[in-house]
Scaffold this active site. Sequence first.
Site, short mmCIF file in Angstrom:
data_model
loop_
_atom_site.label_atom_id
_atom_site.label_comp_id
_atom_site.label_asym_id
_atom_site.label_seq_id
_atom_site.Cartn_x
_atom_site.Cartn_y
_atom_site.Cartn_z
N ARG A 94 11.41 3.76 3.96
CA ARG A 94 10.72 2.82 5.19
C ARG A 94 11.96 2.15 5.52
NH1 ARG A 94 5.66 -1.13 4.79
NH2 ARG A 94 4.78 0.74 5.45
N ARG A 110 0.67 -1.19 0.15
CA ARG A 110 0.08 -0.15 -0.07
C ARG A 110 0.79 1.34 0.06
NH1 ARG A 110 -3.08 -4.10 1.89
NH2 ARG A 110 -0.76 -4.64 2.81
N THR A 111 1.77 1.46 0.96
CA THR A 111 2.21 2.57 1.06
C THR A 111 3.32 3.02 -0.13
OG1 THR A 111 2.48 2.03 3.41
CG2 THR A 111 3.83 4.06 2.87
N LYS A 115 25.36 -5.22 0.29
CA LYS A 115 26.95 -5.38 0.35
C LYS A 115 27.74 -4.90 1.41
CE LYS A 115 26.84 -4.83 -4.67
NZ LYS A 115 27.03 -3.87 -5.77
N HIS A 149 4.47 6.06 11.59
CA HIS A 149 3.93 5.74 10.22
C HIS A 149 3.08 6.87 9.96
CE1 HIS A 149 2.75 4.00 6.56
NE2 HIS A 149 2.54 2.83 6.78
N1 CP Z 1 -0.61 -0.26 5.92
C1 CP Z 1 0.83 -0.28 5.37
O1 CP Z 1 1.64 0.15 5.85
O2 CP Z 1 0.75 -1.29 4.38
P1 CP Z 1 2.16 -1.74 3.46
O3 CP Z 1 3.04 -2.45 4.70
O4 CP Z 1 1.55 -2.78 2.44
O5 CP Z 1 2.65 -0.53 2.91
#
Ligand code: CP
Length: 310
Positions: free
Chosen positions: A112, A62-63, A90, A140
């Site tokens: 991320r 999603r993100t 590496k 998040h």
């Molecule tokens: N909600 C969320 O962060 O989903 P993903 O891990 O798929 O990005």
Amino acid sequence: MATEYFFSHRHILGIDHLSVDDIDHILNTAESFKEISARPIKKVPTLRGNTIINLFFEPSTRTKLSFEVAAKRMSADTFGISASTSSATKGETLIDTARNIAAMHPDIIIIRHSFSGSPHLLSRHVNAAVINAGDGTHEHPSQGLLDMLTVREHKGRLDGLKIAIIGDILHSRVAHSDILGFSRMGSEVFVYGPATLIPMDLDTLGATVCSSLQEVVEDADVVMTLRIQKERQDDPLIPSFREYALQYGVTRQVASWAKPDALIMHPGPINRGIELMPDVADGPRSVILEQVTNGVAVRMALLYLVMGNS
Ligand code: CP
């Protein structure tokens, strides 16, 4: 005399850094961008000529995709690498990775990473705007914002609502951003989960810990379940998934304790049949896919706003 509001953030590192006015402004901007995604030609020139790099060192559907969709809908050039295809495999450090990417002059870096604080570290080593797409167990922020947008659309407000969050609060960066965001906007946040998955200092974030599933769900306006994060549990913190489902899983009966118009939410991905039963996840009160749709609008707003402050 009212002072003029100005969005002053160069980076989006966490909800913790955002004021009520900032959150309102981001949600209003996102709302205004939603219409673009409904057009036959879903593209505006707003970020033409801007370069956005997606650094996803942890898996994401999603993100990652919605930041990419958001960037492309605003005509930015997007590029991305994952942990498995980067030179991190590496042994290159995050700071060296950041400096090398910065040498290519991106405008925005979205990151991320499993290390809590990695976006903050990155922001000190690059000139680009940095957006946190989930750092370890910390925050998040874009998920917290899209959750607030979804609730505000349905309820018309965020203040005075009862938000119930159930599950693995300890490892959930989503829970931390949601608790900070909803409580800052005037909602009352209640949490419940296994004692091993509830942090000790939760009240400092603005949440009340409940002692039963009924207590947390009763009269709630929003029932949000969290994913059991199998990847962050080296030592088992729950007896078994079956037992977890029996004690903490949101069934139709559990959901019926909430207000009749309560929203059912989940950040995804869902462990169906563990934290949330399929008939509730797919039921008439579920807004889980609306959360995903709103994710694109919120991320368009974040890209637009941080570029406004470059
Ligand atoms: N909600 C969320 O962060 O989903 P993903 O891990 O798929 O990005």
